[in-house]
Design a protein around this motif. Structure first.
Motif, PDB file in Angstrom:
ATOM      1  N   ASP A  63      53.596 118.136  58.335  1.00  0.00           N
ATOM      2  CA  ASP A  63      55.131 118.195  57.492  1.00  0.00           C
ATOM      3  C   ASP A  63      56.436 118.634  58.055  1.00  0.00           C
ATOM      4  OD1 ASP A  63      55.598 116.216  55.037  1.00  0.00           O
ATOM      5  OD2 ASP A  63      55.983 118.411  53.901  1.00  0.00           O
ATOM      6  N   ALA A  64      56.162 119.298  58.105  1.00  0.00           N
ATOM      7  CA  ALA A  64      57.818 119.901  58.709  1.00  0.00           C
ATOM      8  C   ALA A  64      57.901 119.175  60.369  1.00  0.00           C
ATOM      9  CB  ALA A  64      57.326 121.369  59.248  1.00  0.00           C
ATOM     10  N   ARG A  65      57.717 118.742  61.099  1.00  0.00           N
ATOM     11  CA  ARG A  65      58.204 117.856  62.169  1.00  0.00           C
ATOM     12  C   ARG A  65      58.431 116.434  61.539  1.00  0.00           C
ATOM     13  NH1 ARG A  65      53.378 115.559  66.228  1.00  0.00           N
ATOM     14  NH2 ARG A  65      54.593 113.390  66.110  1.00  0.00           N
ATOM     15  N   LEU A  66      57.957 115.735  60.756  1.00  0.00           N
ATOM     16  CA  LEU A  66      58.471 114.912  60.329  1.00  0.00           C
ATOM     17  C   LEU A  66      59.805 115.186  59.497  1.00  0.00           C
ATOM     18  CD1 LEU A  66      54.917 112.750  58.697  1.00  0.00           C
ATOM     19  CD2 LEU A  66      56.473 111.976  60.811  1.00  0.00           C
ATOM     20  N   THR A  67      59.492 115.952  58.268  1.00  0.00           N
ATOM     21  CA  THR A  67      61.361 116.635  57.368  1.00  0.00           C
ATOM     22  C   THR A  67      61.859 116.382  58.530  1.00  0.00           C
ATOM     23  OG1 THR A  67      59.383 117.321  56.058  1.00  0.00           O
ATOM     24  CG2 THR A  67      61.816 117.252  55.744  1.00  0.00           C
ATOM     25  N   GLN A  68      62.288 117.082  59.914  1.00  0.00           N
ATOM     26  CA  GLN A  68      63.072 117.658  60.809  1.00  0.00           C
ATOM     27  C   GLN A  68      63.639 116.027  61.717  1.00  0.00           C
ATOM     28  OE1 GLN A  68      61.471 119.018  64.867  1.00  0.00           O
ATOM     29  NE2 GLN A  68      63.747 120.663  64.755  1.00  0.00           N
ATOM     30  N   ARG A  69      62.067 114.930  61.741  1.00  0.00           N
ATOM     31  CA  ARG A  69      62.408 113.426  62.762  1.00  0.00           C
ATOM     32  C   ARG A  69      63.699 112.667  61.357  1.00  0.00           C
ATOM     33  NH1 ARG A  69      57.056 111.502  65.224  1.00  0.00           N
ATOM     34  NH2 ARG A  69      57.177 112.735  67.281  1.00  0.00           N
ATOM     35  N   ARG A  70      63.008 112.729  60.010  1.00  0.00           N
ATOM     36  CA  ARG A  70      64.007 112.335  59.079  1.00  0.00           C
ATOM     37  C   ARG A  70      65.635 112.923  58.541  1.00  0.00           C
ATOM     38  NH1 ARG A  70      58.995 112.162  56.175  1.00  0.00           N
ATOM     39  NH2 ARG A  70      59.232 113.873  55.261  1.00  0.00           N
ATOM     40  N   GLN A  71      65.670 113.776  58.961  1.00  0.00           N
ATOM     41  CA  GLN A  71      66.996 114.411  59.103  1.00  0.00           C
ATOM     42  C   GLN A  71      67.384 114.479  60.000  1.00  0.00           C
ATOM     43  OE1 GLN A  71      66.147 118.700  58.077  1.00  0.00           O
ATOM     44  NE2 GLN A  71      65.472 118.684  56.349  1.00  0.00           N
ATOM     45  N   GLY A  72      66.788 114.517  61.258  1.00  0.00           N
ATOM     46  CA  GLY A  72      67.558 113.284  62.134  1.00  0.00           C
ATOM     47  C   GLY A  72      68.399 112.824  62.539  1.00  0.00           C
ATOM     48  N   LEU A  73      67.388 111.933  61.955  1.00  0.00           N
ATOM     49  CA  LEU A  73      67.506 109.728  61.960  1.00  0.00           C
ATOM     50  C   LEU A  73      68.654 109.920  60.684  1.00  0.00           C
ATOM     51  CD1 LEU A  73      63.833 108.019  61.723  1.00  0.00           C
ATOM     52  CD2 LEU A  73      65.683 108.649  63.811  1.00  0.00           C
ATOM     53  N   VAL A  74      69.023 110.859  60.164  1.00  0.00           N
ATOM     54  CA  VAL A  74      69.989 110.777  58.505  1.00  0.00           C
ATOM     55  C   VAL A  74      71.092 111.205  59.166  1.00  0.00           C
ATOM     56  CG1 VAL A  74      70.702 111.120  56.696  1.00  0.00           C
ATOM     57  CG2 VAL A  74      68.430 110.774  56.676  1.00  0.00           C
ATOM     58  N   ALA A  75      70.281 112.177  60.254  1.00  0.00           N
ATOM     59  CA  ALA A  75      72.200 112.658  60.767  1.00  0.00           C
ATOM     60  C   ALA A  75      72.619 112.220  61.564  1.00  0.00           C
ATOM     61  CB  ALA A  75      72.063 114.356  61.568  1.00  0.00           C
TER      62      ALA A  75
END
Length: 191
Positions: free
Chosen positions: A179-191
């Motif tokens: 879950d933390a990894r997916l959250t990090q990926r989503r945040q990277g895509l948003v940024a």
């Protein structure tokens, strides 16, 4: 494999000498060892075990569970009933722990598959896994299955011998990490 072996009235598991003599048998039964196996280490069974009372010693390994039961001295009427009673009464606790182990191992496998998958469906699959784990936590990861203390102690022994608490902790940690990894990926895509 689930085994219950009946011994004579001369065996008293409160006696360290009796435990030293019967321990290798209990260890072999709980580990499904062939007759020519080197045996348990000296002074240790090598598997989770507990003396439930002076006439009942149990052990649980990864492949099996075993009980040694000894007759009570004299012509005690319970002696004939002891073996089937122990077999039936304690089997329920063992099978519950075994099912818990299977559920956690399956969940760990599913979590591993999510790590290998790198597509948008991972978030949905993670939600499904989380929901399954929540259902298991509420309806299957029992902390107590009997109010009888001896049965409860055996249930804890079975869970420990089958590594259920460690597997449950591991799968929960893995899901949190995914879950933390997916959250990090989503945040990277948003940024």
């Amino acid at each position: 494999v689930y085994t219950v072996a009946r011994l004579g009235p001369e065996v008293d598991f409160a006696d360290p000498a009796a435990r030293a003599q019967t321990g290798p048998l209990l260890a072999a039964l709980a580990q499904v060892e062939e007759p020519g196996h080197a045996g348990a280490p000296i002074g240790a069974l090598g598997v989770a075990n507990t003396v439930l009372n002076r006439r009942h010693w149990a052990a649980v390994g990864q492949l099996a569970a075993a009980h040694l039961v000894a007759d009570q001295p004299g012509d005690h009427p319970f002696n004939e009933q002891r073996l089937p009673r122990v077999r039936d009464k304690y089997f329920i606790q063992y099978i519950l722990a075994l099912l818990q182990r299977l559920v956690t191992q399956r969940a760990i496998g599913r979590a591993g598959a999510l790590l290998a998958d790198d597509n948008p469906r991972v978030a949905s699959a993670l939600d499904d896994l989380r929901a399954d784990l929540l259902r298991f936590a509420v309806g299957g990861a029992f902390t107590q299955v009997s109010t009888r203390h001896a049965l409860h102690r055996y249930y804890r022994l079975a869970r420990r011998g089958l590594d259920v608490p460690r597997a449950w902790s591991g799968v929960r940690r893995a899901v949190a990490d995914i879950d933390a990894r997916l959250t990090q990926r989503r945040q990277g895509l948003v940024a």
